[in-house]
Scaffold this motif. Structure first.
Motif, PDB file in Angstrom:
ATOM      1  N   ALA A 108      34.566  73.239  46.902  1.00  0.00           N
ATOM      2  CA  ALA A 108      34.411  73.583  45.492  1.00  0.00           C
ATOM      3  C   ALA A 108      33.500  74.800  45.337  1.00  0.00           C
ATOM      4  N   ARG A 109      32.447  74.844  46.118  1.00  0.00           N
ATOM      5  CA  ARG A 109      31.535  75.988  46.070  1.00  0.00           C
ATOM      6  C   ARG A 109      32.245  77.260  46.510  1.00  0.00           C
ATOM      7  N   THR A 110      32.965  77.164  47.615  1.00  0.00           N
ATOM      8  CA  THR A 110      33.691  78.326  48.134  1.00  0.00           C
ATOM      9  C   THR A 110      34.716  78.805  47.118  1.00  0.00           C
ATOM     10  N   GLN A 111      35.438  77.880  46.508  1.00  0.00           N
ATOM     11  CA  GLN A 111      36.461  78.259  45.531  1.00  0.00           C
ATOM     12  C   GLN A 111      35.841  78.914  44.304  1.00  0.00           C
ATOM     13  N   ARG A 112      34.723  78.395  43.857  1.00  0.00           N
ATOM     14  CA  ARG A 112      34.065  78.990  42.684  1.00  0.00           C
ATOM     15  C   ARG A 112      33.621  80.413  42.987  1.00  0.00           C
ATOM     16  N   LEU A 113      33.075  80.620  44.158  1.00  0.00           N
ATOM     17  CA  LEU A 113      32.643  81.953  44.560  1.00  0.00           C
ATOM     18  C   LEU A 113      33.849  82.877  44.700  1.00  0.00           C
ATOM     19  N   ALA A 114      34.920  82.381  45.309  1.00  0.00           N
ATOM     20  CA  ALA A 114      36.135  83.189  45.464  1.00  0.00           C
ATOM     21  C   ALA A 114      36.725  83.565  44.108  1.00  0.00           C
ATOM     22  N   ASP A 115      36.716  82.631  43.169  1.00  0.00           N
ATOM     23  CA  ASP A 115      37.230  82.914  41.821  1.00  0.00           C
ATOM     24  C   ASP A 115      36.419  84.026  41.148  1.00  0.00           C
ATOM     25  N   ALA A 116      35.094  83.951  41.291  1.00  0.00           N
ATOM     26  CA  ALA A 116      34.243  84.985  40.693  1.00  0.00           C
ATOM     27  C   ALA A 116      34.506  86.341  41.342  1.00  0.00           C
ATOM     28  N   LEU A 117      34.645  86.354  42.647  1.00  0.00           N
ATOM     29  CA  LEU A 117      34.922  87.607  43.346  1.00  0.00           C
ATOM     30  C   LEU A 117      36.274  88.186  42.929  1.00  0.00           C
ATOM     31  N   ALA A 118      37.279  87.328  42.801  1.00  0.00           N
ATOM     32  CA  ALA A 118      38.632  87.787  42.468  1.00  0.00           C
ATOM     33  C   ALA A 118      38.736  88.310  41.040  1.00  0.00           C
ATOM     34  N   THR A 119      37.956  87.739  40.131  1.00  0.00           N
ATOM     35  CA  THR A 119      38.099  88.114  38.722  1.00  0.00           C
ATOM     36  C   THR A 119      37.094  89.147  38.233  1.00  0.00           C
ATOM     37  N   ARG A 120      35.999  89.321  38.948  1.00  0.00           N
ATOM     38  CA  ARG A 120      34.943  90.187  38.429  1.00  0.00           C
ATOM     39  C   ARG A 120      34.581  91.363  39.322  1.00  0.00           C
ATOM     40  N   PHE A 121      35.285  91.501  40.431  1.00  0.00           N
ATOM     41  CA  PHE A 121      34.975  92.582  41.359  1.00  0.00           C
ATOM     42  C   PHE A 121      36.235  93.371  41.686  1.00  0.00           C
ATOM     43  N   ARG A 129      38.545  95.912  44.137  1.00  0.00           N
ATOM     44  CA  ARG A 129      38.855  95.918  45.570  1.00  0.00           C
ATOM     45  C   ARG A 129      37.786  96.694  46.345  1.00  0.00           C
ATOM     46  N   ALA A 130      37.344  97.819  45.810  1.00  0.00           N
ATOM     47  CA  ALA A 130      36.310  98.623  46.478  1.00  0.00           C
ATOM     48  C   ALA A 130      34.997  97.835  46.596  1.00  0.00           C
ATOM     49  N   GLU A 131      34.651  97.089  45.538  1.00  0.00           N
ATOM     50  CA  GLU A 131      33.423  96.282  45.582  1.00  0.00           C
ATOM     51  C   GLU A 131      33.543  95.150  46.603  1.00  0.00           C
ATOM     52  N   LEU A 132      34.721  94.536  46.674  1.00  0.00           N
ATOM     53  CA  LEU A 132      34.933  93.493  47.679  1.00  0.00           C
ATOM     54  C   LEU A 132      34.801  94.065  49.084  1.00  0.00           C
ATOM     55  N   GLU A 133      35.313  95.275  49.277  1.00  0.00           N
ATOM     56  CA  GLU A 133      35.189  95.921  50.587  1.00  0.00           C
ATOM     57  C   GLU A 133      33.724  96.201  50.917  1.00  0.00           C
ATOM     58  N   GLN A 134      32.934  96.594  49.907  1.00  0.00           N
ATOM     59  CA  GLN A 134      31.504  96.825  50.127  1.00  0.00           C
ATOM     60  C   GLN A 134      30.802  95.521  50.523  1.00  0.00           C
ATOM     61  N   LEU A 135      31.139  94.453  49.831  1.00  0.00           N
ATOM     62  CA  LEU A 135      30.533  93.161  50.164  1.00  0.00           C
ATOM     63  C   LEU A 135      30.904  92.735  51.584  1.00  0.00           C
ATOM     64  N   MET A 136      32.147  92.913  51.952  1.00  0.00           N
ATOM     65  CA  MET A 136      32.588  92.564  53.305  1.00  0.00           C
ATOM     66  C   MET A 136      31.909  93.442  54.351  1.00  0.00           C
ATOM     67  N   ALA A 137      31.698  94.698  54.034  1.00  0.00           N
ATOM     68  CA  ALA A 137      31.021  95.603  54.964  1.00  0.00           C
ATOM     69  C   ALA A 137      29.551  95.200  55.137  1.00  0.00           C
ATOM     70  N   ALA A 138      28.944  94.643  54.094  1.00  0.00           N
ATOM     71  CA  ALA A 138      27.536  94.247  54.161  1.00  0.00           C
ATOM     72  C   ALA A 138      27.335  92.923  54.895  1.00  0.00           C
ATOM     73  N   GLU A 139      28.364  92.119  54.976  1.00  0.00           N
ATOM     74  CA  GLU A 139      28.235  90.779  55.577  1.00  0.00           C
ATOM     75  C   GLU A 139      27.661  90.800  56.988  1.00  0.00           C
ATOM     76  N   PRO A 140      28.156  91.627  57.900  1.00  0.00           N
ATOM     77  CA  PRO A 140      27.562  91.629  59.253  1.00  0.00           C
ATOM     78  C   PRO A 140      26.090  92.060  59.243  1.00  0.00           C
ATOM     79  N   LEU A 141      25.743  92.941  58.329  1.00  0.00           N
ATOM     80  CA  LEU A 141      24.347  93.376  58.239  1.00  0.00           C
ATOM     81  C   LEU A 141      23.455  92.233  57.754  1.00  0.00           C
ATOM     82  N   ILE A 142      23.935  91.493  56.775  1.00  0.00           N
ATOM     83  CA  ILE A 142      23.155  90.365  56.254  1.00  0.00           C
ATOM     84  C   ILE A 142      23.012  89.292  57.328  1.00  0.00           C
TER      85      ILE A 142
END
Length: 145
Positions: free
Chosen positions: A110-123, A125-138
């Motif tokens: 449920a947590r994962t789905q809620r986060l995915a829904d927020a990412l899909a509706t409020r971000f 594609r470029a912002e999602l790519e930035q978040l994915m690029a930051a993941e290994p750094l975090i």
């Protein structure tokens, strides 16, 4: 490291943002929701395996009486079970049941789905790519602490 970047400000910004994110993710409600102490005890049993009530109380830094009440509620719902300790039959160890594991899985999903829904509706594609690029750094940052 780059001189014009302020590591202190970056650390403060990350902590602030991550605290907010974690707080919001933890607020996701699931049918048959567990209390925070119940979730914590169940998660600890899932990660650490069978344990005594007193061991869990020490790990959670709460009184044995509070842990006993929490475990009693979990047991009444069929989420944990009690068994004799194989090494000392006088002691009782608790472990997560299949229903308890399913409850944890549903909560995580449920947590994962809620986060995915927020990412899909409020971000974008470029912002999602930035978040994915930051993941290994975090992750690398987390590993270095």
């Amino acid at each position: 490291m780059t001189e014009d970047l302020d590591a202190g400000r970056a650390a403060e910004a990350l902590i602030s943002s991550l605290r907010l994110l974690v707080r919001r993710v933890r607020q996701v409600q699931v049918d048959g929701e567990l209390t925070l102490p119940e979730t914590s005890a169940l998660s600890r049993l899932d990660r650490g395996g069978p344990a005594t009530s007193s061991t869990l109380a020490k790990q959670e830094q709460i009184s044995p009486q509070s842990m006993g009440a929490t475990l009693g509620r979990l047991e009444a719902r069929g989420l944990v079970e009690r068994r004799s300790d194989p090494d000392d039959g006088r002691r009782v160890v608790l472990s997560v049941t299949a229903s308890g594991l399913e409850m944890l899985r549903n909560r995580r999903n449920a947590r994962t789905q809620r986060l995915a829904d927020a990412l899909a509706t409020r971000f974008t594609r470029a912002e999602l790519e930035q978040l994915m690029a930051a993941e290994p750094l975090i992750e690398r940052l987390a590993q270095s602490l």
